[in-house]
Motif scaffolding. Structure first.
Motif, PDB file in Angstrom:
ATOM      1  N   LYS A   8       0.855  -0.960   0.396  1.00  0.00           N
ATOM      2  CA  LYS A   8       0.103  -0.066   0.086  1.00  0.00           C
ATOM      3  C   LYS A   8       1.037   1.236  -0.060  1.00  0.00           C
ATOM      4  O   LYS A   8       0.503   2.062  -0.771  1.00  0.00           O
ATOM      5  CB  LYS A   8      -1.059   0.119   1.604  1.00  0.00           C
ATOM      6  N   GLU A   9       1.311   1.384   0.334  1.00  0.00           N
ATOM      7  CA  GLU A   9       2.774   2.478   0.799  1.00  0.00           C
ATOM      8  C   GLU A   9       3.851   3.214  -0.482  1.00  0.00           C
ATOM      9  O   GLU A   9       3.361   4.425  -1.393  1.00  0.00           O
ATOM     10  CB  GLU A   9       3.759   2.274   1.602  1.00  0.00           C
ATOM     11  N   MET A  10       3.553   2.058  -1.481  1.00  0.00           N
ATOM     12  CA  MET A  10       3.917   2.350  -3.015  1.00  0.00           C
ATOM     13  C   MET A  10       2.696   2.801  -3.881  1.00  0.00           C
ATOM     14  O   MET A  10       2.971   3.609  -4.984  1.00  0.00           O
ATOM     15  CB  MET A  10       4.315   1.548  -3.758  1.00  0.00           C
ATOM     16  N   GLU A  11       1.514   3.224  -3.520  1.00  0.00           N
ATOM     17  CA  GLU A  11       0.406   3.311  -4.419  1.00  0.00           C
ATOM     18  C   GLU A  11       0.791   4.617  -4.367  1.00  0.00           C
ATOM     19  O   GLU A  11       1.303   5.849  -3.996  1.00  0.00           O
ATOM     20  CB  GLU A  11      -0.934   3.710  -3.522  1.00  0.00           C
ATOM     21  N   HIS A  12       0.201   5.432  -5.992  1.00  0.00           N
ATOM     22  CA  HIS A  12       0.255   6.628  -6.782  1.00  0.00           C
ATOM     23  C   HIS A  12       1.690   7.103  -6.286  1.00  0.00           C
ATOM     24  O   HIS A  12       1.705   8.548  -7.109  1.00  0.00           O
ATOM     25  CB  HIS A  12      -0.620   7.661  -6.170  1.00  0.00           C
ATOM     26  N   GLU A  13       2.899   6.287  -5.989  1.00  0.00           N
ATOM     27  CA  GLU A  13       4.056   6.759  -6.298  1.00  0.00           C
ATOM     28  C   GLU A  13       4.571   6.099  -7.462  1.00  0.00           C
ATOM     29  O   GLU A  13       4.341   5.708  -8.335  1.00  0.00           O
ATOM     30  CB  GLU A  13       4.982   5.940  -4.699  1.00  0.00           C
ATOM     31  N   ILE A  14       6.127   5.881  -7.077  1.00  0.00           N
ATOM     32  CA  ILE A  14       6.863   5.960  -8.699  1.00  0.00           C
ATOM     33  C   ILE A  14       7.892   4.613  -8.231  1.00  0.00           C
ATOM     34  O   ILE A  14       8.086   4.344  -7.289  1.00  0.00           O
ATOM     35  CB  ILE A  14       7.861   6.535  -8.844  1.00  0.00           C
ATOM     36  N   VAL A  15       7.755   3.550  -8.870  1.00  0.00           N
ATOM     37  CA  VAL A  15       8.348   2.320  -8.589  1.00  0.00           C
ATOM     38  C   VAL A  15       9.449   1.635  -9.652  1.00  0.00           C
ATOM     39  O   VAL A  15       8.989   1.808 -11.073  1.00  0.00           O
ATOM     40  CB  VAL A  15       6.835   0.697  -8.088  1.00  0.00           C
ATOM     41  N   ILE A  16       9.977   0.968  -9.258  1.00  0.00           N
ATOM     42  CA  ILE A  16      11.344   0.428 -10.613  1.00  0.00           C
ATOM     43  C   ILE A  16      11.593  -0.972 -10.709  1.00  0.00           C
ATOM     44  O   ILE A  16      11.977  -0.954  -9.418  1.00  0.00           O
ATOM     45  CB  ILE A  16      12.140   1.917 -10.809  1.00  0.00           C
ATOM     46  N   VAL A  17      11.361  -1.828 -11.446  1.00  0.00           N
ATOM     47  CA  VAL A  17      11.442  -3.550 -11.273  1.00  0.00           C
ATOM     48  C   VAL A  17      11.959  -3.214 -12.758  1.00  0.00           C
ATOM     49  O   VAL A  17      11.870  -3.197 -13.746  1.00  0.00           O
ATOM     50  CB  VAL A  17       9.972  -3.985 -11.093  1.00  0.00           C
ATOM     51  N   PRO A  18      12.766  -4.559 -12.374  1.00  0.00           N
ATOM     52  CA  PRO A  18      13.672  -5.428 -13.568  1.00  0.00           C
ATOM     53  C   PRO A  18      12.745  -6.225 -14.582  1.00  0.00           C
ATOM     54  O   PRO A  18      11.474  -6.301 -14.348  1.00  0.00           O
ATOM     55  CB  PRO A  18      14.783  -6.050 -12.967  1.00  0.00           C
ATOM     56  N   PRO A  19      12.846  -6.171 -16.153  1.00  0.00           N
ATOM     57  CA  PRO A  19      12.201  -6.665 -17.126  1.00  0.00           C
ATOM     58  C   PRO A  19      11.862  -8.440 -16.885  1.00  0.00           C
ATOM     59  O   PRO A  19      10.454  -8.381 -16.887  1.00  0.00           O
ATOM     60  CB  PRO A  19      13.090  -6.631 -18.787  1.00  0.00           C
ATOM     61  N   ALA A  20      12.314  -8.764 -16.424  1.00  0.00           N
ATOM     62  CA  ALA A  20      11.871 -10.403 -15.387  1.00  0.00           C
ATOM     63  C   ALA A  20      10.395 -10.091 -14.828  1.00  0.00           C
ATOM     64  O   ALA A  20      10.009 -11.485 -15.105  1.00  0.00           O
ATOM     65  CB  ALA A  20      12.633 -10.987 -15.685  1.00  0.00           C
ATOM     66  N   LEU A  21       9.785  -9.364 -14.816  1.00  0.00           N
ATOM     67  CA  LEU A  21       8.927  -9.299 -13.730  1.00  0.00           C
ATOM     68  C   LEU A  21       7.989  -8.484 -14.543  1.00  0.00           C
ATOM     69  O   LEU A  21       6.816  -8.106 -14.159  1.00  0.00           O
ATOM     70  CB  LEU A  21       8.671  -8.389 -12.513  1.00  0.00           C
ATOM     71  N   LEU A  22       8.281  -8.444 -15.862  1.00  0.00           N
ATOM     72  CA  LEU A  22       7.122  -8.223 -16.547  1.00  0.00           C
ATOM     73  C   LEU A  22       5.841  -8.896 -16.598  1.00  0.00           C
ATOM     74  O   LEU A  22       5.658 -10.030 -16.445  1.00  0.00           O
ATOM     75  CB  LEU A  22       7.316  -7.607 -18.105  1.00  0.00           C
TER      76      LEU A  22
END
Length: 340
Positions: free
Chosen positions: A223-237
């Protein structure tokens, strides 16, 4: 004169008795940069730039024998003068300059002529023989200026915030993720996946400041990520991890986004043509400026790019390598976090 040969183990300098970015175990490996298709496990000795050393420790292990040098620092290996020069690709990336009896060969590894504000800017090195990549060696690939691209990322985040969406960027953990962080600094709290956080430590270890970030906990509904910016690597698409993020809007950051409607990215909401490789103009500009009498073209659009070089009067051939197996060519990587 020949300073390099192309073998089953990789690019070999017979006079110096060392390899450059070998893909099989050898006694001595000179490494252009820390991406896994160029820096592999199993070498007895490694030589790289100071900034690449902590990346090798992160990805290969701290028990390796690794010597690091500064850009422009000359070392003599069995009579061959070797120096590393900025490639502009990612942190610590280097072109390897070899000089023997007045003949100069440059192995560029991967390179980018744009200054992204994080990597040491590309330095042109004139030579007799040049080894170039051709990942984006087609005229359709022409990148926006860095500032213009950054504004596009910022505007997308601001629009998502207006629409109560969480901005989820998909970008390679080493190089791309840090550029995204820099681009969106100051317009929202940044969360990164564990694998990106681990590589951020390599930047911080050599004094490169990154925007403030938090390593996200994706095990539950975050929930803390809600409406914020998240960056993940391609394998998680398309993974369950992204599905846990509240109200996600996803964007792929990759040079392949220059081509609209790329089939494998249809599940994303947006795409931005961000690349750590040279575009068509950058490749041509570099090859011409080196004034090399012979150009070896590796990984990417090899046939097309080498054919074009020959047509404009630059002698070029195609060399088969194992470079480009991961990184931007496939946008896949191994995720180390057991919770993922």
């Amino acid at each position: 004169m020949k300073l390099i040969t192309f073998t089953k183990k990789g690019i070999y300098c017979p006079q110096g008795k060392f390899y450059i970015d070998p893909w099989r175990p050898v006694d001595m490996a000179v490494i252009t940069h820390g991406h896994a298709d160029h820096a592999r496990w199993g070498m007895k000795k490694y030589l790289c730039h100071h900034f690449t050393k902590p990346i090798l420790y992160q990805r290969i292990g701290t028990d390796i024998e690794c010597q690091s040098v500064e850009y422009g620092e000359k070392i003599n290996i069995n009579g061959v003068n070797v120096s590393l020069h900025p490639a502009g690709h990612i942190i610590g990336s280097a072109q390897i300059r070899l000089e023997y009896k007045g003949f100069v060969t440059v192995v560029s590894g991967d390179y980018k002529v744009q200054n992204d504000g994080l990597s040491t800017p590309f330095e042109l090195v004139r030579c007799n023989e040049f080894v170039t990549e051709s990942t984006f060696g087609l005229p359709i690939y022409n990148w926006l200026e860095v500032d213009d691209l950054n504004r596009k990322l910022q505007n997308w985040v601001l629009k998502n915030q207006e629409n109560s969406k969480t901005s989820v960027f998909i970008g390679y953990s080493l190089g791309k993720a840090q550029r995204i962080m820099k681009a969106v600094e100051g317009i929202g709290k940044i969360y990164v996946h564990y694998s990106i956080g681990k590589l951020n430590e390599a930047f911080e270890a050599v004094g490169i400041a990154l925007p403030e970030y938090t390593i996200g906990d994706f095990r539950e509904h975050p929930k803390e990520m809600e409406h914020e910016i998240v960056i993940v690597p391609p394998a998680l698409l398309d993974s369950n991890i992204i599905k846990k993020i509240p109200d996600p809007a996803t964007a792929i950051c990759s040079g392949w986004m220059q081509v609209r409607g790329a089939r494998r990215w249809r599940s994303a909401d947006a795409g931005f043509a961000m690349s750590d490789h040279a575009d068509w103009k950058g490749l041509l500009q570099t090859v011409k400026a080196t004034e090399a009498e012979l150009v070896h073209v590796t990984h990417g659009q090899t046939e097309i790019f080498s054919k074009y070089l020959n047509e404009i009067g630059i002698k070029a051939d195609v060399i088969e390598t194992l470079f480009g197996e991961d990184e931007e060519v496939s946008e896949q990587e191994t995720i180390e976090n057991p919770e993922s």
